[in-house]
Design a protein around this motif. Structure first.
Motif, short mmCIF file in Angstrom:
data_model
loop_
_atom_site.label_atom_id
_atom_site.label_comp_id
_atom_site.label_asym_id
_atom_site.label_seq_id
_atom_site.Cartn_x
_atom_site.Cartn_y
_atom_site.Cartn_z
N LEU A 1 32.22 43.83 49.87
CA LEU A 1 32.99 42.66 49.44
C LEU A 1 32.08 41.53 48.98
N LEU A 2 30.92 41.38 49.61
CA LEU A 2 29.98 40.34 49.20
C LEU A 2 29.44 40.54 47.79
N SER B 1 37.50 44.26 45.59
CA SER B 1 38.31 43.43 46.48
C SER B 1 38.84 44.34 47.58
N MET B 2 39.52 43.77 48.53
CA MET B 2 40.14 44.61 49.57
C MET B 2 41.16 45.55 48.94
N TYR C 1 40.84 52.75 45.98
CA TYR C 1 39.84 53.81 45.85
C TYR C 1 39.87 54.77 47.04
N THR C 2 40.10 54.25 48.22
CA THR C 2 40.10 55.10 49.41
C THR C 2 41.48 55.70 49.69
N GLN C 3 42.44 55.39 48.84
CA GLN C 3 43.80 55.91 48.97
C GLN C 3 44.40 55.58 50.33
N THR C 4 44.23 54.32 50.71
CA THR C 4 44.79 53.84 51.97
C THR C 4 45.41 52.47 51.69
N SER C 5 45.90 51.83 52.70
CA SER C 5 46.53 50.53 52.50
C SER C 5 45.54 49.40 52.77
#
Length: 151
Positions: free
Chosen positions: A77-78, A83-84, A90-94
């Motif tokens: 993130l830095l 972004s979140m 990309y990680t296919q999560t929420s």
């Protein structure tokens, strides 16, 4: 090309000479060694915090083990390349899962999620991973030492 192929090339290993089982074992070994090097980097970065909290060696290591992915996500993130929401996509999560990792509410993510986040970190911090791979000794003549001349 597999996601690990660039790492194989850096260490001078030609994966087409390996069986599927050997590639899996090699991938696990590289992953573990990268995580160990990342922990060393983050240990150095947070040494003042550890000192202030009067952590002993075991407490520092436990903290690093528990929070490694949190530190990696914060480092991603830095860079402001993700972004979140981008990490979640990309990680296919929420986004909630990513938030829970950052907040420390989830310190046992799946291996799949861990690996995807490390893949992102590797893509945004290429130079860091090249340095990490150079530090890893694979104990063979085809390993890192033989490949230094190319970089």
């Amino acid at each position: 090309m597999s996601a690990m192929e660039p790492l194989y090339r850096i260490v001078g290993i030609f994966s087409n000479n390996l069986t599927k089982q050997e590639r899996s074992i090699l991938e696990i070994e590289i992953f573990v060694r990268i995580c160990e090097e990342l922990k060393k980097i983050f240990k150095s970065k947070y040494k003042d915090y550890f000192y202030l909290m009067k952590f002993n060696f075991e407490m520092e290591n436990a903290m690093l083990d528990t929070n490694l992915l949190k530190y990696v996500i914060n480092d991603i993130l830095l860079t402001e390349e993700y972004s979140m929401e981008g990490l979640a996509y990309y990680t296919q999560t929420s986004v909630d899962v990513i938030s829970d990792l950052i907040a420390g509410r989830n310190d046992t993510p799946s291996v799949y999620l861990f690996r995807k986040i490390i893949d992102i970190h590797r893509s945004v911090r290429k130079n860091l991973y090249e340095e990490i791979i150079k530090k890893i000794n694979f104990g063979s003549s085809r390993g890192v030492q033989a490949n230094h001349e190319q970089f």
